[in-house]
Each structure stands twice: as C-alpha cells, then as structure tokens.
Design a protein around this motif. Structure first.
Motif, PDB file in Angstrom:
ATOM      1  N   ALA A  15     145.447  69.420 125.938  1.00  0.00           N
ATOM      2  CA  ALA A  15     145.965  69.991 124.690  1.00  0.00           C
ATOM      3  C   ALA A  15     145.327  71.328 124.354  1.00  0.00           C
ATOM      4  O   ALA A  15     145.993  72.262 123.887  1.00  0.00           O
ATOM      5  CB  ALA A  15     145.744  69.012 123.533  1.00  0.00           C
ATOM      6  N   PHE A  16     144.014  71.453 124.591  1.00  0.00           N
ATOM      7  CA  PHE A  16     143.290  72.662 124.181  1.00  0.00           C
ATOM      8  C   PHE A  16     142.751  73.461 125.372  1.00  0.00           C
ATOM      9  O   PHE A  16     141.800  74.223 125.234  1.00  0.00           O
ATOM     10  CB  PHE A  16     142.148  72.282 123.226  1.00  0.00           C
ATOM     11  CG  PHE A  16     142.629  71.590 121.976  1.00  0.00           C
ATOM     12  CD1 PHE A  16     143.421  72.263 121.061  1.00  0.00           C
ATOM     13  CD2 PHE A  16     142.328  70.248 121.735  1.00  0.00           C
ATOM     14  CE1 PHE A  16     143.894  71.625 119.915  1.00  0.00           C
ATOM     15  CE2 PHE A  16     142.789  69.603 120.588  1.00  0.00           C
ATOM     16  CZ  PHE A  16     143.576  70.301 119.676  1.00  0.00           C
ATOM     17  N   GLU A  17     143.410  73.291 126.536  1.00  0.00           N
ATOM     18  CA  GLU A  17     142.910  73.992 127.723  1.00  0.00           C
ATOM     19  C   GLU A  17     142.996  75.508 127.571  1.00  0.00           C
ATOM     20  O   GLU A  17     142.233  76.246 128.204  1.00  0.00           O
ATOM     21  CB  GLU A  17     143.655  73.524 128.985  1.00  0.00           C
ATOM     22  CG  GLU A  17     145.154  73.761 128.962  1.00  0.00           C
ATOM     23  CD  GLU A  17     145.879  73.140 130.158  1.00  0.00           C
ATOM     24  OE1 GLU A  17     145.207  72.804 131.149  1.00  0.00           O
ATOM     25  OE2 GLU A  17     147.108  73.002 130.097  1.00  0.00           O
ATOM     26  N   ALA A  18     143.895  75.979 126.713  1.00  0.00           N
ATOM     27  CA  ALA A  18     144.044  77.426 126.530  1.00  0.00           C
ATOM     28  C   ALA A  18     143.055  77.981 125.510  1.00  0.00           C
ATOM     29  O   ALA A  18     142.962  79.193 125.325  1.00  0.00           O
ATOM     30  CB  ALA A  18     145.465  77.751 126.088  1.00  0.00           C
ATOM     31  N   LYS A  19     142.305  77.109 124.834  1.00  0.00           N
ATOM     32  CA  LYS A  19     141.394  77.561 123.774  1.00  0.00           C
ATOM     33  C   LYS A  19     139.955  77.666 124.281  1.00  0.00           C
ATOM     34  O   LYS A  19     139.424  76.723 124.861  1.00  0.00           O
ATOM     35  CB  LYS A  19     141.443  76.590 122.588  1.00  0.00           C
ATOM     36  CG  LYS A  19     142.657  76.780 121.697  1.00  0.00           C
ATOM     37  CD  LYS A  19     142.351  76.376 120.269  1.00  0.00           C
ATOM     38  CE  LYS A  19     143.540  76.510 119.330  1.00  0.00           C
ATOM     39  NZ  LYS A  19     144.358  77.667 119.480  1.00  0.00           N
ATOM     40  N   THR A  20     139.342  78.811 124.012  1.00  0.00           N
ATOM     41  CA  THR A  20     137.916  78.965 124.298  1.00  0.00           C
ATOM     42  C   THR A  20     137.132  78.135 123.286  1.00  0.00           C
ATOM     43  O   THR A  20     137.681  77.688 122.274  1.00  0.00           O
ATOM     44  CB  THR A  20     137.493  80.437 124.165  1.00  0.00           C
ATOM     45  OG1 THR A  20     137.723  80.838 122.797  1.00  0.00           O
ATOM     46  CG2 THR A  20     138.278  81.345 125.106  1.00  0.00           C
ATOM     47  N   ASP A  21     135.838  77.978 123.525  1.00  0.00           N
ATOM     48  CA  ASP A  21     134.994  77.232 122.587  1.00  0.00           C
ATOM     49  C   ASP A  21     135.038  77.844 121.193  1.00  0.00           C
ATOM     50  O   ASP A  21     135.166  77.142 120.196  1.00  0.00           O
ATOM     51  CB  ASP A  21     133.536  77.194 123.092  1.00  0.00           C
ATOM     52  CG  ASP A  21     133.380  76.324 124.332  1.00  0.00           C
ATOM     53  OD1 ASP A  21     134.361  75.658 124.714  1.00  0.00           O
ATOM     54  OD2 ASP A  21     132.278  76.326 124.918  1.00  0.00           O
ATOM     55  N   SER A  22     134.964  79.188 121.140  1.00  0.00           N
ATOM     56  CA  SER A  22     134.941  79.848 119.824  1.00  0.00           C
ATOM     57  C   SER A  22     136.289  79.700 119.112  1.00  0.00           C
ATOM     58  O   SER A  22     136.355  79.521 117.896  1.00  0.00           O
ATOM     59  CB  SER A  22     134.562  81.328 119.956  1.00  0.00           C
ATOM     60  OG  SER A  22     135.507  82.012 120.734  1.00  0.00           O
ATOM     61  N   ALA A  23     137.402  79.751 119.887  1.00  0.00           N
ATOM     62  CA  ALA A  23     138.738  79.583 119.299  1.00  0.00           C
ATOM     63  C   ALA A  23     138.903  78.165 118.748  1.00  0.00           C
ATOM     64  O   ALA A  23     139.517  77.955 117.700  1.00  0.00           O
ATOM     65  CB  ALA A  23     139.819  79.876 120.328  1.00  0.00           C
ATOM     66  N   LEU A  24     138.329  77.199 119.445  1.00  0.00           N
ATOM     67  CA  LEU A  24     138.412  75.804 119.009  1.00  0.00           C
ATOM     68  C   LEU A  24     137.618  75.596 117.718  1.00  0.00           C
ATOM     69  O   LEU A  24     138.081  74.926 116.791  1.00  0.00           O
ATOM     70  CB  LEU A  24     137.889  74.888 120.114  1.00  0.00           C
ATOM     71  CG  LEU A  24     138.256  73.403 120.003  1.00  0.00           C
ATOM     72  CD1 LEU A  24     139.766  73.185 120.101  1.00  0.00           C
ATOM     73  CD2 LEU A  24     137.548  72.601 121.091  1.00  0.00           C
ATOM     74  N   LYS A  25     136.456  76.216 117.652  1.00  0.00           N
ATOM     75  CA  LYS A  25     135.632  76.119 116.435  1.00  0.00           C
ATOM     76  C   LYS A  25     136.347  76.784 115.255  1.00  0.00           C
ATOM     77  O   LYS A  25     136.311  76.291 114.127  1.00  0.00           O
ATOM     78  CB  LYS A  25     134.267  76.785 116.660  1.00  0.00           C
ATOM     79  CG  LYS A  25     133.325  75.958 117.518  1.00  0.00           C
ATOM     80  CD  LYS A  25     132.031  76.722 117.739  1.00  0.00           C
ATOM     81  CE  LYS A  25     131.046  75.940 118.609  1.00  0.00           C
ATOM     82  NZ  LYS A  25     129.853  76.738 118.935  1.00  0.00           N
ATOM     83  N   LYS A  26     137.021  77.913 115.536  1.00  0.00           N
ATOM     84  CA  LYS A  26     137.762  78.611 114.480  1.00  0.00           C
ATOM     85  C   LYS A  26     138.918  77.741 113.972  1.00  0.00           C
ATOM     86  O   LYS A  26     139.165  77.660 112.771  1.00  0.00           O
ATOM     87  CB  LYS A  26     138.301  79.946 115.014  1.00  0.00           C
ATOM     88  CG  LYS A  26     138.889  80.832 113.916  1.00  0.00           C
ATOM     89  CD  LYS A  26     139.742  81.952 114.465  1.00  0.00           C
ATOM     90  CE  LYS A  26     138.943  83.120 114.961  1.00  0.00           C
ATOM     91  NZ  LYS A  26     139.821  84.256 115.340  1.00  0.00           N
ATOM     92  N   ALA A  27     139.610  77.074 114.900  1.00  0.00           N
ATOM     93  CA  ALA A  27     140.717  76.179 114.516  1.00  0.00           C
ATOM     94  C   ALA A  27     140.191  75.032 113.652  1.00  0.00           C
ATOM     95  O   ALA A  27     140.834  74.631 112.674  1.00  0.00           O
ATOM     96  CB  ALA A  27     141.410  75.630 115.762  1.00  0.00           C
ATOM     97  N   ASN A  28     139.023  74.518 114.000  1.00  0.00           N
ATOM     98  CA  ASN A  28     138.400  73.448 113.223  1.00  0.00           C
ATOM     99  C   ASN A  28     138.120  73.916 111.788  1.00  0.00           C
ATOM    100  O   ASN A  28     138.440  73.226 110.812  1.00  0.00           O
ATOM    101  CB  ASN A  28     137.092  73.013 113.898  1.00  0.00           C
ATOM    102  CG  ASN A  28     136.427  71.860 113.171  1.00  0.00           C
ATOM    103  OD1 ASN A  28     137.066  70.881 112.820  1.00  0.00           O
ATOM    104  ND2 ASN A  28     135.133  71.980 112.917  1.00  0.00           N
TER     105      ASN A  28
END
Length: 393
Positions: A15-28
C-alpha cells in the motif's frame, strides 16, 4: 486464480511502497489532524481569508494538504506525479481542480486548456483518463432551466449551442488522441442536460471503443435503473456505454434542497441501500463487460473486493480494457496499490492547479474525510501499521 487468493487490502508494505519514511510520517500527521472536525472547520474559514489578505500561507498548504491530495500546480508537475505512480503500475485520471470562473469568456478559454491536457495525456502511457465537469463550460442557471424543461429564450438557445460546441470539441479531441473522457455528475436538479450531453457524445465517439464515460451516482435511488436503461439505449444506438460508478458527492445539499422545496429527496434512504445499488451496478457492468466499459470509482473496500472477485469468477482478465478501478490521490492507497500489484487496471484521480485556486477542492476533501464514517480511522490505522512495520513508530 493465485492472485485472487492473495489480494488483500491490509498489506501495508504494498500500500505504501511509493512513500518514503518522511512522506509516511507526514501522512500520519495530516490524517491525525483531518480527523479533528473543529480544525477542519477552522481551516475552511481561515484559509480562503488568508489568501484574500495575502498572508504567506501558500508554502504551508503546498507542503501539507496540497502535496497529499493534489498532483501539482500545473500539467508538468502533475505529469511528474503520474510518472512516480506509473512506476507502481498505477495510472492517472487528470482532473483540473480549479473551480470554474463564470462567464462566456471563461468557458471559451477553458476549452483549449482541456484540449492541451488531452494532448499531453496522449503523449504519456500513464495518463489514460481526463475528467471534466459540464459546469466548467456552462452557466448553472441555464442547465437548471433545461433540466426543468422550461422554454429557452432565443438568446439561451444560442448560449446552449455554444455549450454543446465546447463539449463536442473536447470529446472530439479525446477521441482523436484516444484518451478516456470522464464526464462528472452534478447536482440532480441540473443532471438531465449533463446526461443528455454525455449520451450524445458517447453515441458519436464510442462506436468502436469507449472514449466518453457518463457518471452514475448510486446514492440516488433511481441511478441503478438509469444505468440499465443507458445500456439498453447504447445497444440500440450501436455504441458502447462508458459508465463511471460513484456513490455521490452532494448528499447534504440534495437533502437540504428537497426539504426546503418540499419534494421527495432523490437520495437513498440509507447507506446500506446505497451500498446495495452500488454493488449491484458493479455486478451488472461486469455481466455486460463486452458492451460497456466500467470505471469503478470508490474507496469502499467491500465494493472493490467484490469487483475483483467477480472478475476472477467470470474469468475476466485483471487488465481487461473495459474495467478500471480508481481512488482519489492521497486516499485509500491500500486499495489502489494492492489492486495494481495484483494486475488490475487502477488509476488515481489526480487534481492539479495553482494552490490558491484548488483550495475549495482541498476543503471539500478534508470535510468529506471528516464526515465519512470510519474513513479517517482506517487511513490512520494502516499508516501506523506501516510505521510500526518500518520500525518508525
């Protein structure tokens, strides 16, 4: 059949393979705050005001809510987003997210902009669709008058001829460049001329393949029957039906207007009734997949799984040219990327436009996310599951 067994919307690694760690934290961070109705309400009032007062908030918005839900400020930036999604076999439905300026000049100027977007989409393998709203090319009151079957003045007749010419030019370009044209649904009290225009364009340009799609809002209790009638018309008229299936976007407005004007609401009596008609519409389209093309636009996991399972049961190839799934950019990545990973044709609805001009669109997204029962909780739970999997939490 192996893919049927392994398709899961709980797989966060995909699901989140396209998201970097920082992008995932921002989405959170973002979804945590969108889940607070008071904050969304305040933002809806403050943001347009801040732009009017020329306060320096563009950077904040661009780096937060805009980057989550929009593809860029212009076609070039949107194409870059499309390229990134294309790496994961996810296509794009381009949606110029700017609310239309009223007036004949504005409507005329919008036509070459959309044709340019169609030409641009045709040059890219990852942009199979472009979306349009008829209200971007026609005065709302004119459409309302046509819908009510009132007699048009000679001036209004000329005005409608110009509307027709604009939509024809865009549909003709879409056919010429082989780009799918998604005609968005509107409020029910202007929907008839929208349906009429979409049907006419389908009869002209969907003879050999599906170019034009009309949108069916299944939260209206008459739309499932209308879908069936639309297919009957298409078969009789010798063209293929394009059907974009959505639940609907104007529920509060529709119920309010019906109550104020003392007529029965066109909206389904319950969410369960909407879900039932939506799923029946999906099955109906897959039963007639050679006579129509279906664009399954939903964030509902049950409906997407039903469609995927039905395709397998009927031995419809996952990449059948007449079946597409779609979710909005920035939402339900667990559906989009897992479907793409299993070989289904899936797109992200990708709005683009200058930050200050797409603010109304962004506010609607935030308000919808707050009001959809369980949507925020689901998005956050998946994001946090992936953060834990990456040992970032």
């Amino acid at each position: 059949m192996e893919k049927q067994l392994t398709l899961s919307f709980d797989n966060t690694a995909i699901a989140f393979e396209a998201k970097t760690d920082s992008a995932l934290k921002k989405a959170n961070f973002l979804f945590s705050n969108i889940g607070k109705p008071w904050l969304v309400k305040m933002g809806a009032i403050f943001t347009p005001l801040a732009f009017k007062l020329r306060l320096p908030i563009k950077g904040i918005i661009k780096n937060t809510i805009f980057s989550q839900f929009c593809g860029g400020e212009n076609l070039e930036e949107a194409a870059h987003t499309a390229l990134q999604l294309g790496n994961y076999h996810v296509g794009v439905a381009l949606d110029y997210g700017v609310e239309a300026m009223e007036g004949e000049d504005s409507y005329d100027k919008a036509v070459p902009e959309f044709i340019r977007a169609i030409e641009y989409a045709a040059s890219r393998p990852d942009i199979p669709f472009i979306a349009i709203k008829i209200t971007g090319f026609a005065r709302f009151e004119l459409l309302e008058k046509i819908h009510s079957a009132a007699t048009l003045s000679s001036q209004e007749q000329q005005e409608y001829k110009r509307v027709h010419a604009r939509i024809f030019a865009i549909a003709e370009a879409a056919a010429q460049y082989n780009v799918g044209l998604l005609v968005d649904a509107e409020e029910t009290w202007i929907q008839q001329p929208v349906d009429d225009l979409a049907e006419e364009m389908m009869s002209l340009f969907n003879k050999e393949k599906v170019i034009v799609y009309n949108t069916f809002q299944l939260y209206c209790h008459d739309r499932y029957r209308f879908l069936q009638v639309s297919l009957e018309k298409a078969v009789k008229g010798g063209y293929l039906l394009g059907a974009k299936l959505v639940r609907g976007a104007y529920m509060e407005k529709e119920n309010k207007r019906a109550a104020e004007n003392n007529y029965p609401t066109p909206i389904q009596p319950s969410k369960a009734a909407t879900d039932k008609d939506y799923n029946e519409a999906v099955k109906f389209c897959l039963d007639h997949v050679e006579e129509l093309a279906v664009f399954i636009g939903t964030h509902n996991e049950d409906s997407c799984m039903l469609a995927a399972r039905t395709m397998d049961d009927k031995n419809i190839p996952h990449n059948h040219p007449h079946v597409s799934f779609s979710q909005l950019l920035g939402m339900s990545d667990n559906i989009t990327f897992n479907l793409a990973h299993a070989g289904y044709s899936v797109t992200k609805y990708l709005p683009y436009g200058p930050v200050k001009d797409v603010v109304p669109y962004l506010i609607r997204r935030a308000q919808e996310n707050t009001s959809i029962a369980g949507q925020m909780g689901r998005e956050l739970a998946l994001i946090r599951k992936e953060l834990r999997r990456r040992a970032l939490n």
